[in-house]
Design a protein around this motif. Structure first.
Motif, PDB file in Angstrom:
ATOM      1  N   PHE A  83       0.799  -1.026  -0.050  1.00  0.00           N
ATOM      2  CA  PHE A  83      -0.031  -0.096   0.006  1.00  0.00           C
ATOM      3  C   PHE A  83       0.951   1.100   0.002  1.00  0.00           C
ATOM      4  CE2 PHE A  83      -2.521   3.307   1.944  1.00  0.00           C
ATOM      5  CZ  PHE A  83      -3.676   3.265   1.407  1.00  0.00           C
ATOM      6  N   GLU A  86       2.663   1.723  -3.407  1.00  0.00           N
ATOM      7  CA  GLU A  86       1.696   1.684  -4.777  1.00  0.00           C
ATOM      8  C   GLU A  86       0.478   2.659  -4.822  1.00  0.00           C
ATOM      9  OE1 GLU A  86       0.585  -2.276  -6.378  1.00  0.00           O
ATOM     10  OE2 GLU A  86       2.399  -3.070  -5.825  1.00  0.00           O
ATOM     11  N   SER A  87       0.166   3.135  -3.563  1.00  0.00           N
ATOM     12  CA  SER A  87      -1.161   4.096  -3.517  1.00  0.00           C
ATOM     13  C   SER A  87      -0.575   5.280  -3.931  1.00  0.00           C
ATOM     14  CB  SER A  87      -1.497   4.150  -1.982  1.00  0.00           C
ATOM     15  OG  SER A  87      -0.546   4.333  -1.318  1.00  0.00           O
ATOM     16  N   ILE A  89      -2.440   9.097  -3.327  1.00  0.00           N
ATOM     17  CA  ILE A  89      -3.342   9.811  -2.335  1.00  0.00           C
ATOM     18  C   ILE A  89      -3.473  11.095  -2.928  1.00  0.00           C
ATOM     19  CG2 ILE A  89      -3.619  10.559   0.165  1.00  0.00           C
ATOM     20  CD1 ILE A  89      -3.523   7.479  -0.145  1.00  0.00           C
ATOM     21  N   ALA A 114      -7.090   4.313  -3.536  1.00  0.00           N
ATOM     22  CA  ALA A 114      -6.546   3.800  -2.203  1.00  0.00           C
ATOM     23  C   ALA A 114      -7.559   3.807  -1.278  1.00  0.00           C
ATOM     24  CB  ALA A 114      -5.281   4.766  -1.862  1.00  0.00           C
ATOM     25  N   TYR A 116      -8.943   2.257   2.969  1.00  0.00           N
ATOM     26  CA  TYR A 116      -8.883   1.679   4.163  1.00  0.00           C
ATOM     27  C   TYR A 116     -10.077   1.058   4.992  1.00  0.00           C
ATOM     28  CZ  TYR A 116      -5.086   5.132   3.894  1.00  0.00           C
ATOM     29  OH  TYR A 116      -3.988   6.182   3.117  1.00  0.00           O
ATOM     30  N   PHE A 127      -5.877  -2.649   3.978  1.00  0.00           N
ATOM     31  CA  PHE A 127      -5.554  -1.642   3.136  1.00  0.00           C
ATOM     32  C   PHE A 127      -5.741  -2.195   1.821  1.00  0.00           C
ATOM     33  CE2 PHE A 127      -2.403  -1.421   6.637  1.00  0.00           C
ATOM     34  CZ  PHE A 127      -2.494   0.121   6.871  1.00  0.00           C
ATOM     35  N   LEU A 129      -6.193  -1.574  -2.552  1.00  0.00           N
ATOM     36  CA  LEU A 129      -5.909  -0.830  -3.809  1.00  0.00           C
ATOM     37  C   LEU A 129      -6.852  -1.444  -4.904  1.00  0.00           C
ATOM     38  CD1 LEU A 129      -2.056  -1.059  -3.696  1.00  0.00           C
ATOM     39  CD2 LEU A 129      -3.468   0.977  -3.282  1.00  0.00           C
TER      40      LEU A 129
END
Length: 144
Positions: A83, A86-87, A89, A114, A116, A127, A129
């Protein structure tokens, strides 16, 4: 003589029928369990937050309850490390509460995909994706 030979055949048929019935029940119960595995229900409304400054078009995005359910049904659960690397935000997110597999979570989804889940019982956060199938299911979320 015919009756003597037919009795073992009847017993074999009954055993085969019972075995087939047991196998069918196993398949049905497995299917019911797997369909409940990712059961997601929204609790309450959806809150939207947009950061200050350059919003990159965040004000154009909206998530409906069915989009949240679709996200947590199609997004891939990943490790924190994956996460983190690769995320993406963006300065806009949506949040709320949901019930997943019988547990209540706080949730958050960022515009770039992304997500949660925050368990209310204090367990570790989960997490997510949004890869290909998720992006295809939610093009408005991934379109920025």
């Amino acid at each position: 003589m015919f009756l003597k030979n037919s009795r073992p055949m009847q017993m074999k048929s009954i055993r085969a029928f019972i075995l087939a019935l047991g196998f069918l029940m196993l398949i049905v119960s497995f299917g019911a369990a797997s369909s409940q595995k990712n059961s997601v229900t929204l609790i309450g409304g959806i809150q939207r937050s947009i950061g200050e400054g350059q919003t990159m078009g965040c004000e154009k995005i909206a998530l409906r309850p069915k989009d949240v359910i679709r996200y947590f049904s199609t997004a891939t659960e990943v490790s924190f490390s994956t996460f983190h690397y690769e995320s993406i935000i963006l300065p806009c997110a949506f949040s709320g509460k949901l019930r997943r597999n019988g547990m209540v979570y706080g949730w958050s989804i960022n515009a770039a995909g992304a997500g949660y889940l925050y368990p209310e019982d204090g367990r570790e956060n989960l997490f997510f994706l949004c890869y290909r199938s998720c992006a295809k299911a939610l093009p408005g979320l991934m379109g920025l």
